[in-house]
Write a protein that holds these residues in place. Structure first.
Motif, PDB file in Angstrom:
ATOM      1  N   PHE A  19      61.267  64.713  13.960  1.00 16.84           N
ATOM      2  CA  PHE A  19      61.175  63.438  13.271  1.00 16.84           C
ATOM      3  C   PHE A  19      60.669  63.571  11.835  1.00 16.84           C
ATOM      4  CE2 PHE A  19      60.559  61.892  17.751  1.00 16.84           C
ATOM      5  CZ  PHE A  19      61.882  61.555  17.898  1.00 16.84           C
ATOM      6  N   LEU A  32      62.141  53.437  11.256  1.00 13.43           N
ATOM      7  CA  LEU A  32      62.861  54.233  12.256  1.00 13.43           C
ATOM      8  C   LEU A  32      62.038  55.449  12.683  1.00 13.43           C
ATOM      9  CD1 LEU A  32      65.455  54.046  13.791  1.00 13.43           C
ATOM     10  CD2 LEU A  32      66.556  55.385  12.030  1.00 13.43           C
ATOM     11  N   ALA A  35      59.560  54.078  15.121  1.00 11.30           N
ATOM     12  CA  ALA A  35      60.246  53.771  16.377  1.00 11.30           C
ATOM     13  C   ALA A  35      60.553  55.047  17.152  1.00 11.30           C
ATOM     14  CB  ALA A  35      61.533  52.997  16.106  1.00 11.30           C
ATOM     15  N   GLY A  36      60.908  56.103  16.454  1.00 12.54           N
ATOM     16  CA  GLY A  36      61.186  57.383  17.114  1.00 12.54           C
ATOM     17  C   GLY A  36      59.958  57.966  17.785  1.00 12.54           C
ATOM     18  N   ALA A  39      59.274  55.902  20.810  1.00 15.15           N
ATOM     19  CA  ALA A  39      60.234  56.191  21.882  1.00 15.15           C
ATOM     20  C   ALA A  39      59.878  57.489  22.591  1.00 15.15           C
ATOM     21  CB  ALA A  39      61.653  56.271  21.318  1.00 15.15           C
ATOM     22  N   VAL A  40      59.501  58.506  21.839  1.00 15.32           N
ATOM     23  CA  VAL A  40      59.134  59.778  22.468  1.00 15.32           C
ATOM     24  C   VAL A  40      57.890  59.609  23.339  1.00 15.32           C
ATOM     25  CG1 VAL A  40      58.261  62.103  22.004  1.00 15.32           C
ATOM     26  CG2 VAL A  40      60.223  61.248  20.764  1.00 15.32           C
ATOM     27  N   ILE A  70      65.334  54.686  27.606  1.00 13.10           N
ATOM     28  CA  ILE A  70      64.761  54.804  26.266  1.00 13.10           C
ATOM     29  C   ILE A  70      65.171  56.134  25.639  1.00 13.10           C
ATOM     30  CG2 ILE A  70      62.607  55.007  24.953  1.00 13.10           C
ATOM     31  CD1 ILE A  70      61.355  53.089  27.020  1.00 13.10           C
ATOM     32  N   TRP A  74      67.484  56.623  22.274  1.00 18.57           N
ATOM     33  CA  TRP A  74      67.014  57.352  21.107  1.00 18.57           C
ATOM     34  C   TRP A  74      67.969  58.491  20.742  1.00 18.57           C
ATOM     35  CZ3 TRP A  74      64.817  56.632  16.904  1.00 18.57           C
ATOM     36  CH2 TRP A  74      64.384  57.694  16.117  1.00 18.57           C
ATOM     37  N   VAL A  77      70.864  56.904  18.903  1.00 18.29           N
ATOM     38  CA  VAL A  77      70.492  56.467  17.551  1.00 18.29           C
ATOM     39  C   VAL A  77      70.401  57.658  16.610  1.00 18.29           C
ATOM     40  CG1 VAL A  77      68.607  55.481  16.181  1.00 18.29           C
ATOM     41  CG2 VAL A  77      69.363  54.336  18.264  1.00 18.29           C
ATOM     42  N   VAL A  78      69.709  58.698  17.014  1.00 12.23           N
ATOM     43  CA  VAL A  78      69.549  59.877  16.159  1.00 12.23           C
ATOM     44  C   VAL A  78      70.896  60.561  15.936  1.00 12.23           C
ATOM     45  CG1 VAL A  78      68.512  62.177  16.008  1.00 12.23           C
ATOM     46  CG2 VAL A  78      67.132  60.238  16.711  1.00 12.23           C
TER      47      VAL A  78
END
Length: 93
Positions: A19, A32, A35-36, A39-40, A70, A74, A77-78
């Motif tokens: 990240f 973002l 959010a990452g 999420a992790v 989730i 993610w 998204v990535v």
């Protein structure tokens, strides 16, 4: 048990280290990035043992459905970010 825990820790550190690289390369925004990380953390909560039964149990709904959903979101998204955005150019190269 120790080896399994160390393996999980190693994978978590590898994922978390990606990240800042994306953020510093200006491929993701501050929101973002946050959010990452969230999420992790939420995905990793799915691997912990909170209770012996119910929603937070190792075989409960969180670790079976919520955490994988989730994680999959993610990854999508990535992947989209990496495929659609080019890295910032470097003047020194």
């Amino acid at each position: 048990m120790l080896t399994s825990g160390l393996n999980d820790l190693a994978w978590a550190l590898i994922v978390l280290s990606s990240f800042p690289r994306l953020w510093r390369a200006a491929l993701i925004s501050n929101a973002l990035f946050a959010a990452g990380i969230a999420a992790v953390v939420l995905v990793l909560l799915g691997g912990t043992t909170w209770l012996t039964g119910g929603f937070w149990a190792p075989d409960g709904a969180y670790s079976r459905f919520v955490s994988p959903a989730i994680g999959l979101l993610w990854v999508l998204v990535v992947s989209r970010i990496r495929l659609t955005r080019s890295p910032a150019t470097r003047a020194g190269w």
